[in-house]
Design a protein around this motif. Structure first.
Motif, PDB file in Angstrom:
ATOM      1  N   ARG A  30     -19.593 -34.550   6.327  1.00 24.69           N
ATOM      2  CA  ARG A  30     -19.085 -34.547   5.193  1.00 24.69           C
ATOM      3  C   ARG A  30     -20.505 -34.238   4.400  1.00 24.69           C
ATOM      4  O   ARG A  30     -21.469 -34.775   4.462  1.00 24.69           O
ATOM      5  N   ASN A  31     -20.632 -33.164   3.856  1.00 18.64           N
ATOM      6  CA  ASN A  31     -22.033 -32.812   3.112  1.00 18.64           C
ATOM      7  C   ASN A  31     -21.574 -32.910   2.049  1.00 18.64           C
ATOM      8  O   ASN A  31     -20.936 -32.839   0.763  1.00 18.64           O
ATOM      9  N   ILE A  32     -22.259 -34.132   0.862  1.00 18.98           N
ATOM     10  CA  ILE A  32     -22.238 -34.795   0.265  1.00 18.98           C
ATOM     11  C   ILE A  32     -23.585 -35.006  -0.062  1.00 18.98           C
ATOM     12  O   ILE A  32     -24.478 -35.367   0.002  1.00 18.98           O
ATOM     13  N   ASN A  33     -23.974 -34.176  -1.850  1.00 20.59           N
ATOM     14  CA  ASN A  33     -24.912 -34.181  -2.237  1.00 20.59           C
ATOM     15  C   ASN A  33     -26.049 -33.735  -1.539  1.00 20.59           C
ATOM     16  O   ASN A  33     -27.392 -34.350  -1.953  1.00 20.59           O
ATOM     17  N   ASN A  35     -26.725 -34.215   2.146  1.00 21.78           N
ATOM     18  CA  ASN A  35     -26.831 -34.709   3.090  1.00 21.78           C
ATOM     19  C   ASN A  35     -25.147 -35.351   3.691  1.00 21.78           C
ATOM     20  O   ASN A  35     -24.336 -35.235   2.824  1.00 21.78           O
ATOM     21  N   GLU A  36     -25.792 -34.584   5.242  1.00 21.88           N
ATOM     22  CA  GLU A  36     -25.075 -35.102   5.810  1.00 21.88           C
ATOM     23  C   GLU A  36     -24.406 -36.327   6.224  1.00 21.88           C
ATOM     24  O   GLU A  36     -25.335 -36.860   6.354  1.00 21.88           O
ATOM     25  N   ILE A  37     -23.334 -36.624   5.828  1.00 21.56           N
ATOM     26  CA  ILE A  37     -23.046 -38.581   5.981  1.00 21.56           C
ATOM     27  C   ILE A  37     -21.779 -38.188   6.948  1.00 21.56           C
ATOM     28  O   ILE A  37     -21.006 -37.506   7.338  1.00 21.56           O
ATOM     29  N   PHE A  39     -19.029 -40.171   9.224  1.00 21.51           N
ATOM     30  CA  PHE A  39     -18.008 -40.764   8.614  1.00 21.51           C
ATOM     31  C   PHE A  39     -17.113 -41.443  10.397  1.00 21.51           C
ATOM     32  O   PHE A  39     -16.390 -41.913  10.355  1.00 21.51           O
TER      33      PHE A  39
END
Length: 63
Positions: A30-33, A35-37, A39
């Motif tokens: 997921r792209n959060i703010n 940044n690719e996180i 999971f």
């Protein structure tokens, strides 16, 4: 950018119990703010801890 960076992480799963199944799919990244996180460890841990406790309804074929 090499080929590995273009690969998206997607999970497909089916948990089967007798005649019942729970299937799904989704992205593990997921792209959060901005940044690719990834999971992956969280999703795998969640799937490992799941149980299907569905009791199939009984069918009465008596007439």
């Amino acid at each position: 950018m090499d080929g590995d960076e273009k690969v998206k992480k997607i999970i497909y799963f089916c948990m089967i119990h007798d005649i019942s199944a729970l299937c799904g799919s989704g992205s593990l990244v997921r792209n959060i703010n901005g940044n690719e996180i990834d999971f992956t460890p969280y999703v795998l841990k969640s799937l490992e801890s799941m149980e299907i406790g569905i009791k199939a309804p009984e069918v009465n074929n008596e007439k």
